[in-house]
Scaffold this active site. Structure first.
Site, PDB file in Angstrom:
ATOM      1  N   GLU A 121       0.907  -1.388   0.147  1.00  0.00           N
ATOM      2  CA  GLU A 121      -0.079   0.290   0.150  1.00  0.00           C
ATOM      3  C   GLU A 121       0.944   1.183   0.153  1.00  0.00           C
ATOM      4  O   GLU A 121       0.321   2.690  -0.670  1.00  0.00           O
ATOM      5  CB  GLU A 121      -1.120   0.144   1.120  1.00  0.00           C
ATOM      6  CG  GLU A 121      -1.440  -1.463   1.909  1.00  0.00           C
ATOM      7  CD  GLU A 121      -2.984  -1.062   0.320  1.00  0.00           C
ATOM      8  OE1 GLU A 121      -3.825  -0.220  -0.372  1.00  0.00           O
ATOM      9  OE2 GLU A 121      -4.518  -2.149   0.811  1.00  0.00           O
ATOM     10  N   LYS A 177      -2.856   9.937   1.466  1.00  0.00           N
ATOM     11  CA  LYS A 177      -4.303   9.360   1.464  1.00  0.00           C
ATOM     12  C   LYS A 177      -5.247  10.447   2.339  1.00  0.00           C
ATOM     13  O   LYS A 177      -6.335  10.652   1.788  1.00  0.00           O
ATOM     14  CB  LYS A 177      -4.262   8.039   2.878  1.00  0.00           C
ATOM     15  CG  LYS A 177      -6.043   7.936   2.797  1.00  0.00           C
ATOM     16  CD  LYS A 177      -6.263   6.395   2.811  1.00  0.00           C
ATOM     17  CE  LYS A 177      -6.830   5.196   2.957  1.00  0.00           C
ATOM     18  NZ  LYS A 177      -7.813   4.408   3.073  1.00  0.00           N
ATOM     19  N   ARG A 208     -11.009  10.062  -5.272  1.00  0.00           N
ATOM     20  CA  ARG A 208     -10.579   9.194  -3.621  1.00  0.00           C
ATOM     21  C   ARG A 208     -10.274   7.699  -4.647  1.00  0.00           C
ATOM     22  O   ARG A 208      -9.928   7.064  -4.190  1.00  0.00           O
ATOM     23  CB  ARG A 208     -11.862   9.173  -2.660  1.00  0.00           C
ATOM     24  CG  ARG A 208     -11.460   8.073  -2.277  1.00  0.00           C
ATOM     25  CD  ARG A 208     -12.137   8.607  -0.290  1.00  0.00           C
ATOM     26  NE  ARG A 208     -11.884   7.145   0.067  1.00  0.00           N
ATOM     27  CZ  ARG A 208     -12.375   7.603   1.926  1.00  0.00           C
ATOM     28  NH1 ARG A 208     -13.305   8.300   2.211  1.00  0.00           N
ATOM     29  NH2 ARG A 208     -12.147   6.721   2.654  1.00  0.00           N
ATOM     30  N   HIS A 216      -9.440  -7.301  -5.365  1.00  0.00           N
ATOM     31  CA  HIS A 216     -10.457  -7.818  -4.547  1.00  0.00           C
ATOM     32  C   HIS A 216     -10.463  -8.705  -5.125  1.00  0.00           C
ATOM     33  O   HIS A 216     -11.295  -9.940  -4.926  1.00  0.00           O
ATOM     34  CB  HIS A 216     -11.379  -6.712  -4.677  1.00  0.00           C
ATOM     35  CG  HIS A 216     -10.421  -5.529  -3.444  1.00  0.00           C
ATOM     36  ND1 HIS A 216     -11.711  -4.802  -4.032  1.00  0.00           N
ATOM     37  CD2 HIS A 216     -10.379  -5.809  -2.114  1.00  0.00           C
ATOM     38  CE1 HIS A 216     -11.546  -3.401  -2.249  1.00  0.00           C
ATOM     39  NE2 HIS A 216     -10.343  -4.668  -1.840  1.00  0.00           N
ATOM     40  N   HIS A 222      -4.835  -9.372   2.302  1.00  0.00           N
ATOM     41  CA  HIS A 222      -5.127  -8.483   1.503  1.00  0.00           C
ATOM     42  C   HIS A 222      -3.820  -7.181   0.333  1.00  0.00           C
ATOM     43  O   HIS A 222      -3.492  -6.767  -0.682  1.00  0.00           O
ATOM     44  CB  HIS A 222      -5.592  -7.032   1.881  1.00  0.00           C
ATOM     45  CG  HIS A 222      -5.899  -5.737   1.370  1.00  0.00           C
ATOM     46  ND1 HIS A 222      -7.277  -5.876   0.670  1.00  0.00           N
ATOM     47  CD2 HIS A 222      -5.482  -4.741   0.846  1.00  0.00           C
ATOM     48  CE1 HIS A 222      -7.050  -4.886  -0.117  1.00  0.00           C
ATOM     49  NE2 HIS A 222      -6.693  -3.781   0.693  1.00  0.00           N
TER      50      HIS A 222
HETATM   51  N1  LIG Z   1     -10.708   0.984   5.905  1.00  0.00           N
HETATM   52  C1  LIG Z   1     -10.153   0.875   4.089  1.00  0.00           C
HETATM   53  O1  LIG Z   1     -10.155   1.888   4.387  1.00  0.00           O
HETATM   54  C2  LIG Z   1      -8.998  -0.022   4.264  1.00  0.00           C
HETATM   55  C3  LIG Z   1      -7.960   0.034   3.382  1.00  0.00           C
HETATM   56  C4  LIG Z   1      -7.170  -1.568   3.153  1.00  0.00           C
HETATM   57  C5  LIG Z   1      -7.693  -2.279   3.755  1.00  0.00           C
HETATM   58  N2  LIG Z   1      -8.623  -2.601   4.514  1.00  0.00           N
HETATM   59  C6  LIG Z   1      -9.137  -3.412   5.601  1.00  0.00           C
HETATM   60  O2  LIG Z   1      -7.893  -3.790   6.151  1.00  0.00           O
HETATM   61  C7  LIG Z   1      -7.808  -5.500   6.205  1.00  0.00           C
HETATM   62  C8  LIG Z   1      -6.419  -6.027   6.513  1.00  0.00           C
HETATM   63  O3  LIG Z   1      -5.735  -5.824   7.423  1.00  0.00           O
HETATM   64  P1  LIG Z   1      -4.425  -5.870   8.353  1.00  0.00           P
HETATM   65  O4  LIG Z   1      -3.141  -6.409   7.059  1.00  0.00           O
HETATM   66  O5  LIG Z   1      -3.704  -5.138   8.967  1.00  0.00           O
HETATM   67  O6  LIG Z   1      -4.822  -7.746   8.704  1.00  0.00           O
HETATM   68  P2  LIG Z   1      -5.321  -7.762  10.393  1.00  0.00           P
HETATM   69  O7  LIG Z   1      -5.842  -6.870  11.057  1.00  0.00           O
HETATM   70  O8  LIG Z   1      -5.591  -9.050  10.033  1.00  0.00           O
HETATM   71  O9  LIG Z   1      -3.835  -8.022  10.634  1.00  0.00           O
HETATM   72  C9  LIG Z   1      -2.763  -8.851   9.647  1.00  0.00           C
HETATM   73  C10 LIG Z   1      -2.199 -10.092  11.452  1.00  0.00           C
HETATM   74  O10 LIG Z   1      -1.314  -9.028  12.085  1.00  0.00           O
HETATM   75  C11 LIG Z   1      -1.778  -9.601  13.188  1.00  0.00           C
HETATM   76  N3  LIG Z   1      -1.122  -8.115  14.065  1.00  0.00           N
HETATM   77  C12 LIG Z   1      -1.682  -7.149  13.711  1.00  0.00           C
HETATM   78  N4  LIG Z   1      -0.842  -6.041  14.925  1.00  0.00           N
HETATM   79  C13 LIG Z   1       0.221  -6.850  14.926  1.00  0.00           C
HETATM   80  C14 LIG Z   1       2.320  -6.720  15.692  1.00  0.00           C
HETATM   81  N5  LIG Z   1       2.264  -5.246  15.937  1.00  0.00           N
HETATM   82  N6  LIG Z   1       2.547  -8.289  16.167  1.00  0.00           N
HETATM   83  C15 LIG Z   1       2.407  -8.584  15.148  1.00  0.00           C
HETATM   84  N7  LIG Z   1       0.831  -9.410  15.517  1.00  0.00           N
HETATM   85  C16 LIG Z   1       0.063  -8.420  15.114  1.00  0.00           C
HETATM   86  C17 LIG Z   1      -3.064  -9.701  13.120  1.00  0.00           C
HETATM   87  O11 LIG Z   1      -3.450 -10.593  14.354  1.00  0.00           O
HETATM   88  C18 LIG Z   1      -3.630 -10.694  12.559  1.00  0.00           C
HETATM   89  O12 LIG Z   1      -3.231 -12.032  11.999  1.00  0.00           O
HETATM   90  C19 LIG Z   1      -8.736  -6.374   5.048  1.00  0.00           C
HETATM   91  O13 LIG Z   1      -9.308  -6.402   6.448  1.00  0.00           O
HETATM   92  C20 LIG Z   1      -9.125  -4.796   4.329  1.00  0.00           C
HETATM   93  O14 LIG Z   1      -9.921  -4.795   3.824  1.00  0.00           O
HETATM   94  C21 LIG Z   1      -9.125  -1.335   4.593  1.00  0.00           C
HETATM   95 ZN   LIG Z   2      -5.418  -2.483  -0.084  1.00  0.00          ZN
END
Ligand SMILES: NC(=O)c1ccc[n+]([C@@H]2O[C@H](COP(=O)([O-])OP(=O)(O)OC[C@H]3O[C@@H](n4cnc5c(N)ncnc54)[C@H](O)[C@@H]3O)[C@@H](O)[C@H]2O)c1
Ligand SMILES: [Zn+2]
Ligand SMILES: NC(=O)c1ccc[n+]([C@@H]2O[C@H](COP(=O)([O-])OP(=O)(O)OC[C@H]3O[C@@H](n4cnc5c(N)ncnc54)[C@H](O)[C@@H]3O)[C@@H](O)[C@H]2O)c1
Ligand SMILES: [Zn+2]
Lengths: 380, 380
Positions: B197, B238, B252, B263, B278
């Site tokens: 990202e 962003k 956006r 996706h 993701h």
């Molecule tokens: N709202 C938005 O604008 C937006 C933008 C992009 C992605 N997303 C969403 O974000 C999600 C993916 O987020 P992600 O990649 O953070 O996934 P996640 O929240 O599942 O975290 C990934 C893994 O890392 C672990 N983890 C988190 N922080 C940690 C740390 N500091 N140390 C050790 N382990 C840790 C978590 O327990 C999880 O197993 C998706 O659902 C996606 O749709 C939302």
């Molecule tokens: Zn994304």
């Protein structure tokens, strides 16, 4: 334009505009409007696809008329039916309806349409707010309560086991069509309950409207043109408050006249609508708000008596004992009130009054005063 | 004030302001910020009660530090733990967390705090948007992806069986604290995924940032001060787009570079994160967007090659075949893309590019072109 106006007048139509900047929308009020729903919606949303959400009872009476009207306007639509009743405002129905809207492959500019009372409107509005983070929303309110209250203002939501309307969103409709003729199939009890909200607008801020209701309530019930006038004046009253305070930080709280007590009563009967429906709770709640105001020396007994007379003339319950069955003790009521969403850091907020049409928000009500008052009111 | 500034500089702190009128908020970025979370939150929300939502993995590593900090600031709080992983973004967890927030008796001015990655942030934000129709929301993002992307912009939500993020709300946080040191406990695979990202911001609109990343990516991974700079520049990028287009009607959409394909890939593996997370989908998706742009004659092969080199240097997957296991045929992908929320009345919208930092929104992409392109890309 001129043609529309003439037609509107001929058919006894009124439009109340809700002013919310880019989220402004019209509420159209009149007999037989349902037959024109297709044309009205196509006018605002040409080419949109629709998901119509309704309950089984309303569907039986009015769905065919709506579908005919949508078909005539070539509006492609799918129908999603939910069971009637307050228990439909729950997470499970929320999930099911969201998924059905998605299954119908509606896109972002398409619309979710609520055909029903406050239950269908609140649930559907929350679905519309949530699917794709916001779909266009159209309200076709079919109860008096929905026409004068729940379809105005953008509050949507469902209930949690912790209380009513605790999960939801502010989501304004793009259009509201209130067909006053549709109310002719409404059970009398539901009509009366909605009427309590009409009375509320008089009591909270418009003494002249309350006096007009005292003179005209029978014509409103029997379906004279006074019904359109009552709906329009109520919508206008709510729209004015909502426009001044969309997110309910101040003045909008006045609309809760009778509702703090009313909600507590609803919760106390576990939302058993066989015992108490929302508007009945509001009616008793308004009486309690006036009696509590009298107790605090804000109004005299003649004001309480006048409110009591009008509500009971209209067949509405006016005291806690009018609710059938056992009720919990005063302390339980206070606990419910404290968990109610109008609480701020422990102090209790109530809508009190200085006279007919002169309600105000009082934020610092001592809980003990309320408990004592309720204890007396609960004596059989 | 001067003291704070000095301390900020000494500790290598940066603040990115997200400008959204009355909903503006700061993102504070720096090492060890978690230890100051209590003071920072108390500063913005004096006396508020908190519900902290986190996942079991994050709780194991970082919950004690947060609680110590909240206790030191005398912030009363309750903790709600959810299972880690994408499947937590579901109706059932939404319901459970909403009800636990209500059970904690939080009032309207109290706050819901997300301590976790994008999953916890998206779910918690939607809970905060929904409980009492909107509670104050604070984000403590713990993954690189959450710090540079999901915690900025106010998109919150859960998944439906019909697709990702299809149910939700726009709800801005009041405060975001991105502790870059927290990322040291993140599995390398998740760090890389978040890095995709970061690269996206360069590719979509800032060629100089992309070039800077080519030179500095190792320092970002290993935890040098370049990490703070990368997070801050990403958040700023962003925030700029979001401020210009809060409700995602136009510009956006650029943030979706790589995401339409990405996706679809995530959906194609049924969101099995063991196969694809993701950011990995975004990495492959960005490659596909560049290759598709090349196919349309918008860029030359050297641009595609440069993007390919940087993503693979950083250890990210760059082609569909990098995903382990079977994949569906091209037609299925197209079907998934058509149901994706960026569709408008049948035509496909893609983010294409005219060069590094020159992405643009193309609304009229012929579905057949995409199917043909994907067919080739799917050849093993
Ligand atoms: N709202 C938005 O604008 C937006 C933008 C992009 C992605 N997303 C969403 O974000 C999600 C993916 O987020 P992600 O990649 O953070 O996934 P996640 O929240 O599942 O975290 C990934 C893994 O890392 C672990 N983890 C988190 N922080 C940690 C740390 N500091 N140390 C050790 N382990 C840790 C978590 O327990 C999880 O197993 C998706 O659902 C996606 O749709 C939302
Ligand atoms: Zn994304
Ligand atoms: N959103 C708001 O601002 C707001 C304001 C006030 C009340 N409410 C909510 O509204 C709900 C109550 O609404 P309601 O009183 O309309 O209840 P309702 O929707 O349950 O309708 C009452 C009954 O009448 C039936 N019905 C509806 N229209 C009919 C018709 N035309 N003919 C025959 N039967 C008909 C329904 O099937 C139902 O059985 C409560 O959940 C309350 O919380 C919301
Ligand atoms: Zn009411």
């Amino acid at each position: 334009m001129a043609d529309t106006l003439v037609a509107e007048q001929a058919a006894n139509r009124t439009t109340v505009q809700v002013d919310l900047g880019s989220r402004s929308y019209p509420i159209k009020i009149g007999r037989s409007l349902l037959a024109e729903a297709g044309a009205e919606i196509a006018n605002v949303l040409p080419g949109a696809r629709l998901a119509v959400v309704t309950d089984e009872t309303v569907a039986r009476f009015h769905l065919d008329a709506l579908r005919t009207s949508l078909d005539a306007a070539s509006l492609d639509h799918t129908v999603i039916t939910v069971p009637p009743g307050e228990s439909t405002k729950c997470y499970a129905e929320f999930e099911r309806v969201c998924d059905e809207v998605l299954a119908a492959r509606l896109e972002r500019g398409d619309a979710v349409v609520a055909l029903g009372g406050g239950v269908v409107g609140d649930l559907t509005g929350y679905v519309a707010a949530s699917v794709r983070r916001g779909m266009v929303f159209v309200q076709l309110p079919t109860t008096l309560l929905a026409q004068v209250d729940s379809s105005v203002g953008g509050k949507t939501g469902i209930n949690s086991r912790h209380g009513k309307n605790l999960i939801g969103a502010f989501h304004q409709p793009a259009l509201v069509l209130a067909d006053t003729g549709i109310l002719d199939t409404l059970p009398m009890r539901d009509f009366r309950a909605g009427y309590a909200e009409v009375v509320k607008y008089g009591l909270l801020g418009d003494a002249a409207f309350f006096a007009w209701l005292e003179d005209n309530w029978q014509a409103i019930f029997s379906g004279g043109p006074e019904r359109e006038e009552a709906v329009a004046r109520s919508c206008q009253a709510k729209a004015d408050v909502v426009a001044a305070d969309e997110l309910e930080s101040g003045r909008r709280a006045l609309l809760n006249l009778g509702h703090t007590f009313g909600h507590a009563l609803e919760a106390a009967v576990s939302y058993e609508t066989s015992r108490l429906v929302h508007g009945e709770g509001v009616s008793i709640g308004m009486m309690l708000a006036h009696e509590f105001s009298e107790r605090l020396g804000l109004i005299g007994p003649e004001t309480v008596e006048r409110v009591h007379k009008h509500l009971s003339d209209a067949g509405l319950p006016v005291k806690i004992q009018d609710i059938p069955g056992q009720l919990p003790p005063a302390e339980t009521f206070l606990d419910i009130i404290a968990q109610d969403k109008k609480v701020t850091r422990g102090a209790l907020t109530f809508i009190l009054t200085r006279g007919i049409g002169e309600a105000f928000v009082e934020k610092g009500v001592e809980p003990a005063l309320v408990t004592d008052f309720l204890k007396e009111k609960l004596v059989p």
